[in-house]
Motif scaffolding. Structure first.
Motif, short mmCIF file in Angstrom:
data_model
loop_
_atom_site.label_atom_id
_atom_site.label_comp_id
_atom_site.label_asym_id
_atom_site.label_seq_id
_atom_site.Cartn_x
_atom_site.Cartn_y
_atom_site.Cartn_z
N GLU A 214 10.46 11.12 -4.95
CA GLU A 214 9.67 11.48 -4.23
C GLU A 214 9.90 10.85 -3.28
O GLU A 214 11.08 10.23 -3.06
CB GLU A 214 8.25 10.81 -4.35
N SER A 215 9.43 11.82 -1.25
CA SER A 215 9.66 10.72 -0.15
C SER A 215 8.37 11.03 0.38
O SER A 215 7.59 11.26 0.17
CB SER A 215 11.29 11.58 0.17
N GLY A 216 9.13 10.31 1.68
CA GLY A 216 7.46 10.08 2.92
C GLY A 216 7.16 8.97 2.90
O GLY A 216 6.13 8.94 3.66
N GLY A 217 6.97 8.28 1.85
CA GLY A 217 6.28 6.61 1.66
C GLY A 217 6.46 6.67 3.00
O GLY A 217 7.78 6.56 3.78
N GLY A 218 5.51 5.16 3.21
CA GLY A 218 6.01 4.53 4.56
C GLY A 218 4.99 3.54 4.81
O GLY A 218 3.65 3.71 4.00
N GLN A 219 4.89 2.85 6.50
CA GLN A 219 3.58 2.56 6.30
C GLN A 219 3.37 2.53 7.89
O GLN A 219 3.71 3.11 8.99
CB GLN A 219 4.33 0.69 6.99
N VAL B 84 3.40 3.59 -0.28
CA VAL B 84 2.29 4.13 1.31
C VAL B 84 1.65 2.60 1.45
O VAL B 84 0.87 2.38 0.70
CB VAL B 84 1.86 5.35 0.88
N THR B 85 1.80 1.86 2.73
CA THR B 85 0.66 0.79 2.90
C THR B 85 0.37 1.28 4.55
O THR B 85 1.03 1.51 5.33
CB THR B 85 2.24 -0.10 3.34
#
Length: 127
Positions: free
Chosen positions: A6-11, A123-124
């Protein structure tokens, strides 16, 4: 060896958008329905969305319906989760998973039916 990455997560701030990707290798991608699950701190892992092998069928948790869109590109062995209108309660680690399906339009929202899992992307969503 099967890998789901998985990729693309973040704040992101509430109301914002993110697009998660799940790159699959070591399996025949178009033999698998793909799903996204999430796990918030102190909570059980829960179903978010799933898409059939053919991409003709999608199914969503009520909590994300109308805001999230699942898709796949069988030529790229990749599944996606477009997340719009994010809310603080969407904060979680998001996992993609692969579910071997005989039917091209089959899918499942049951966690134990999934054969392979990624490591997750956080994800935040801040208010």
């Amino acid at each position: 060896q099967v890998q789901l990455v998985e990729s693309g997560g973040g704040q992101v701030q509430a109301g914002g958008s993110l697009r998660l990707s799940c790159a699959a290798s070591g399996l025949t991608f178009n033999n698998y329905a793909m799903g996204w699950f999430r796990q918030a701190p102190g909570k059980e892992r829960e179903f978010v969305a799933t898409i059939s092998r053919s991409a003709r069928k999608q199914y969503y948790a009520d909590s994300v319906k109308g805001r999230f869109t699942i898709s796949r590109d069988n030529a790229k062995n990749t599944a996606y989760l477009q997340m719009n209108s994010l809310k603080p309660e969407d904060t979680a680690v998001y996992y993609c998973a692969a579910d071997r399906q005989d039917s091209s339009d089959g899918y499942s929202y049951i966690r134990k039916n999934y054969d392979y899992w990624g490591q997750g992307t956080p994800v935040t969503v801040s208010s």
